[in-house]
Design a protein around this motif. Structure first.
Motif, PDB file in Angstrom:
ATOM      1  N   THR A 111       0.843  -1.195   0.000  1.00 12.92           N
ATOM      2  CA  THR A 111       0.000   0.000   0.000  1.00 12.92           C
ATOM      3  C   THR A 111       0.881   1.249   0.000  1.00 12.92           C
ATOM      4  N   ILE A 112       0.302   2.341  -0.526  1.00 12.37           N
ATOM      5  CA  ILE A 112       1.063   3.590  -0.560  1.00 12.37           C
ATOM      6  C   ILE A 112       0.611   4.576   0.513  1.00 12.37           C
ATOM      7  N   GLY A 113      -0.505   4.279   1.164  1.00  8.31           N
ATOM      8  CA  GLY A 113      -0.938   5.100   2.291  1.00  8.31           C
ATOM      9  C   GLY A 113      -1.442   6.472   1.921  1.00  8.31           C
ATOM     10  N   LEU A 114      -2.011   6.622   0.731  1.00  7.69           N
ATOM     11  CA  LEU A 114      -2.504   7.927   0.307  1.00  7.69           C
ATOM     12  C   LEU A 114      -4.010   8.086   0.475  1.00  7.69           C
ATOM     13  N   THR A 115      -4.690   7.058   0.948  1.00  8.56           N
ATOM     14  CA  THR A 115      -6.143   7.108   0.987  1.00  8.56           C
ATOM     15  C   THR A 115      -6.655   7.475   2.379  1.00  8.56           C
ATOM     16  N   PRO A 116      -7.325   8.642   2.471  1.00 11.53           N
ATOM     17  CA  PRO A 116      -7.906   9.067   3.747  1.00 11.53           C
ATOM     18  C   PRO A 116      -9.284   8.429   3.949  1.00 11.53           C
ATOM     19  N   LEU A 117      -9.730   8.395   5.204  1.00 14.51           N
ATOM     20  CA  LEU A 117     -11.074   7.911   5.474  1.00 14.51           C
ATOM     21  C   LEU A 117     -11.599   8.467   6.780  1.00 14.51           C
ATOM     22  N   ILE A 118     -12.878   8.441   6.913  1.00 12.60           N
ATOM     23  CA  ILE A 118     -13.632   8.907   8.071  1.00 12.60           C
ATOM     24  C   ILE A 118     -13.216  10.339   8.442  1.00 12.60           C
ATOM     25  N   GLN A 161     -11.564  17.083   7.812  1.00  9.22           N
ATOM     26  CA  GLN A 161     -10.208  16.547   7.806  1.00  9.22           C
ATOM     27  C   GLN A 161     -10.279  15.041   8.018  1.00  9.22           C
ATOM     28  N   PRO A 162      -9.429  14.295   7.304  1.00 10.47           N
ATOM     29  CA  PRO A 162      -9.470  12.845   7.509  1.00 10.47           C
ATOM     30  C   PRO A 162      -8.958  12.477   8.895  1.00 10.47           C
ATOM     31  N   LEU A 163      -9.697  11.617   9.543  1.00 13.63           N
ATOM     32  CA  LEU A 163      -9.297  11.154  10.863  1.00 13.63           C
ATOM     33  C   LEU A 163      -8.264  10.035  10.751  1.00 13.63           C
ATOM     34  N   PHE A 164      -8.361   9.248   9.664  1.00 10.85           N
ATOM     35  CA  PHE A 164      -7.468   8.119   9.441  1.00 10.85           C
ATOM     36  C   PHE A 164      -6.972   8.103   8.001  1.00 10.85           C
ATOM     37  N   HIS A 165      -5.881   7.379   7.776  1.00 12.92           N
ATOM     38  CA  HIS A 165      -5.345   7.070   6.448  1.00 12.92           C
ATOM     39  C   HIS A 165      -4.984   5.590   6.436  1.00 12.92           C
ATOM     40  N   VAL A 166      -5.005   5.009   5.244  1.00 12.54           N
ATOM     41  CA  VAL A 166      -4.491   3.651   5.100  1.00 12.54           C
ATOM     42  C   VAL A 166      -3.004   3.704   5.417  1.00 12.54           C
ATOM     43  N   THR A 167      -2.506   2.722   6.109  1.00  9.10           N
ATOM     44  CA  THR A 167      -1.091   2.668   6.466  1.00  9.10           C
ATOM     45  C   THR A 167      -0.249   2.265   5.262  1.00  9.10           C
ATOM     46  N   ARG A 168       0.874   2.909   5.118  1.00  9.06           N
ATOM     47  CA  ARG A 168       1.809   2.642   4.031  1.00  9.06           C
ATOM     48  C   ARG A 168       2.582   1.346   4.287  1.00  9.06           C
ATOM     49  N   ASP A 169       2.981   0.684   3.213  1.00  6.59           N
ATOM     50  CA  ASP A 169       3.865  -0.494   3.215  1.00  6.59           C
ATOM     51  C   ASP A 169       3.230  -1.779   3.745  1.00  6.59           C
ATOM     52  N   VAL A 170       1.914  -1.876   3.680  1.00  5.44           N
ATOM     53  CA  VAL A 170       1.236  -3.132   4.007  1.00  5.44           C
ATOM     54  C   VAL A 170       1.169  -3.951   2.710  1.00  5.44           C
ATOM     55  N   PRO A 171       1.575  -5.211   2.718  1.00  8.81           N
ATOM     56  CA  PRO A 171       1.474  -6.016   1.503  1.00  8.81           C
ATOM     57  C   PRO A 171       0.027  -6.010   0.975  1.00  8.81           C
ATOM     58  N   ALA A 192     -11.568   2.215   1.618  1.00  2.00           N
ATOM     59  CA  ALA A 192     -10.272   2.892   1.655  1.00  2.00           C
ATOM     60  C   ALA A 192      -9.138   1.919   1.342  1.00  2.00           C
ATOM     61  N   LEU A 193      -9.194   0.723   1.886  1.00  2.00           N
ATOM     62  CA  LEU A 193      -8.158  -0.275   1.605  1.00  2.00           C
ATOM     63  C   LEU A 193      -8.131  -0.628   0.118  1.00  2.00           C
ATOM     64  N   VAL A 194      -9.306  -0.895  -0.445  1.00  2.54           N
ATOM     65  CA  VAL A 194      -9.369  -1.258  -1.868  1.00  2.54           C
ATOM     66  C   VAL A 194      -8.920  -0.082  -2.733  1.00  2.54           C
ATOM     67  N   ASP A 195      -9.343   1.123  -2.400  1.00  2.00           N
ATOM     68  CA  ASP A 195      -8.924   2.305  -3.171  1.00  2.00           C
ATOM     69  C   ASP A 195      -7.405   2.470  -3.143  1.00  2.00           C
ATOM     70  N   ASP A 196      -6.785   2.245  -1.994  1.00  2.00           N
ATOM     71  CA  ASP A 196      -5.333   2.377  -1.892  1.00  2.00           C
ATOM     72  C   ASP A 196      -4.631   1.301  -2.726  1.00  2.00           C
ATOM     73  N   VAL A 197      -5.168   0.087  -2.719  1.00  2.00           N
ATOM     74  CA  VAL A 197      -4.603  -0.992  -3.535  1.00  2.00           C
ATOM     75  C   VAL A 197      -4.715  -0.635  -5.015  1.00  2.00           C
ATOM     76  N   VAL A 198      -5.860  -0.097  -5.421  1.00  2.00           N
ATOM     77  CA  VAL A 198      -6.056   0.288  -6.824  1.00  2.00           C
ATOM     78  C   VAL A 198      -5.045   1.355  -7.234  1.00  2.00           C
ATOM     79  N   LYS A 199      -4.746   2.279  -6.340  1.00  2.00           N
ATOM     80  CA  LYS A 199      -3.753   3.325  -6.653  1.00  2.00           C
ATOM     81  C   LYS A 199      -2.384   2.713  -6.936  1.00  2.00           C
TER      82      LYS A 199
END
Length: 101
Positions: A12-19, A24-34, A78-85
Motif C-alpha cells: 500500500t502507498i498510504g494515500l487514501t484518507p477515510l472517516i 479533515q481525515p481522521l485516518f489514512h491507510v497505512t503505508r507499506d502493508v502487503p 479505503a483499503l481497496v482504493d489504496d490498492v487500486v492506486k
C-alpha cells in the motif's frame, strides 16, 4: 531466504484518507502493508459488514448495527482504493508537466 530475482512485493502507498471529522481525515491507510494482506483485511471487514447489515434489517430498536456496518465498509473501501492506486499505471506525463516539475 528471499529470492533476489523475484519481483518486489507490492505494498500500500498510504494515500487514501477515510472517516472525516471537521473536513479533515481522521485516518489514512497505512503505508507499506502487503497488498494481499490489505485485500484480505478488506474482505474480512466486508464479511462482518454483511452480517451487521442483515442484523440491522431485523433490529428495529437500534441503529448500532447499521453504523458499525457503515464504518466497516468505509474501511474496506479505503483499503481497496489504496490498492487500486498501486495497481493502476500512473498517467503518462506530458512535456508541459515535465517543465513544471
Amino acid at each position: 531466504m528471499k529470492n533476489p530475482s523475484a519481483p518486489p512485493e507490492l505494498k500500500t502507498i498510504g494515500l487514501t484518507p477515510l472517516i472525516y471529522c471537521s473536513n479533515q481525515p481522521l485516518f489514512h491507510v497505512t503505508r507499506d502493508v502487503p497488498l494481499s494482506d490489505a485485500l484480505a483485511m478488506a474482505s474480512d471487514f466486508l464479511f462482518l459488514a454483511k452480517g451487521l447489515t442483515q442484523d440491522a434489517a431485523y433490529a428495529r430498536d437500534s441503529d448500532r448495527h447499521a453504523w458499525a456496518a457503515h464504518y466497516l465498509t468505509e474501511l474496506s473501501k479505503a483499503l481497496v482504493d489504496d490498492v487500486v492506486k498501486v495497481l493502476e499505471p500512473s498517467p503518462a506525463r506530458t512535456k508541459a508537466d515535465s517543465k513544471k516539475a
